[in-house]
Design an enzyme around this catalytic site. Structure first.
Site, short mmCIF file in Angstrom:
data_model
loop_
_atom_site.label_atom_id
_atom_site.label_comp_id
_atom_site.label_asym_id
_atom_site.label_seq_id
_atom_site.Cartn_x
_atom_site.Cartn_y
_atom_site.Cartn_z
N GLU A 47 -11.61 -7.48 -7.42
CA GLU A 47 -11.06 -6.17 -7.76
C GLU A 47 -10.46 -5.62 -6.49
O GLU A 47 -11.18 -5.36 -5.52
CB GLU A 47 -12.11 -5.21 -8.30
CG GLU A 47 -11.46 -3.89 -8.73
CD GLU A 47 -12.44 -2.75 -8.98
OE1 GLU A 47 -11.95 -1.64 -9.31
OE2 GLU A 47 -13.66 -2.93 -8.83
N ASP A 121 -3.02 3.33 -6.24
CA ASP A 121 -2.07 4.36 -5.82
C ASP A 121 -0.68 3.90 -6.24
O ASP A 121 -0.25 2.80 -5.87
CB ASP A 121 -2.15 4.52 -4.30
CG ASP A 121 -1.37 5.72 -3.80
OD1 ASP A 121 -0.30 6.04 -4.38
OD2 ASP A 121 -1.81 6.34 -2.81
#
Length: 220
Positions: A47, A121
């Site tokens: 991840e 982001d």
């Protein structure tokens, strides 16, 4: 630096499931994750920019037959996921404190089976597009470590990032692509596996759709 951060950094220094600068395995783990850390031959799943590791920990509970590594440069965030994994007694979880930029320093070619990118982001300012985790600059790094036919997953609530990713993957070489602009109202809704980050819960409760895709790299 806040007292809370200092406490979390101290916890990371002692945590057996956190690899960071100053720990022996940090310098020697490349190509040896299963051999020296997990002590099995199970597939390795990353991840990226994992934050507090909600997906790392959540997926590790759903798939005990896989090994999960959460990667983030923010040590205070990693400490939260690390402690949760330790409290749950999860042996198939590790956290690596580094920037995704340096992925190839820690994984050999073909060592990774699967990659998750969850709510990264979006870097919507044009001059920052290269920092997107689905920019070709990063896709090349994933190809360098993932096995042939390895899976990539993306979850985001940012439509601009999602559209950008679909375009880049089409040009990069990707197949078996499955995508939806509204995960929880699609046939793929089960693929969230009951895991939601704190911010995902906030946005979905407000009615914002979650975009999701998965597919395989055509080359490596």
């Amino acid at each position: 630096m806040s007292r809370q951060k200092l406490i979390r950094f101290a916890a990371n220094a002692l945590a057996t499931n956190v690899l960071e600068v100053g720990k022996p395995l940090y310098e020697t783990i490349k190509g040896k994750w299963n051999e020296t850390y997990f002590l099995n031959n199970n597939p390795i799943v990353l991840e990226l920019a994992c934050g507090k590791g909600e997906y790392t920990v959540g997926l590790a509970q759903v798939f005990p037959e896989k090994n999960f590594i959460g990667i983030d440069v923010k040590g205070d965030r990693l400490a939260i996921g690390s402690q949760q994994a330790l409290d749950l007694g999860l042996k198939n979880v590790a956290f690596l404190r580094t920037n995704v930029e340096f992925l190839q320093n820690f994984f050999e070619a073909g060592e990774v089976a699967e990659i998750w990118i969850t709510f990264p982001d979006p870097f919507n300012i044009k001059k920052s597009l290269r920092r997107r985790l689905t920019h070709p600059h990063f896709l090349e790094k994933y190809v360098a470590v993932i096995k042939k036919d390895g899976l990539l997953h993306l979850k985001t609530d940012n439509r601009e990032l999602f559209d950008f990713t679909l375009e880049e993957l089409a040009q990069f070489g990707f197949y078996d692509l499955v995508a939806t602009f509204d995960l929880y109202q699609s046939e793929l809704h089960a693929e969230h596996f009951g895991i939601k980050t704190r911010f995902e819960k906030i946005f979905t409760e407000k009615g914002f759709p979650v975009h999701y895709l998965r597919g395989r790299f055509l080359r490596n």
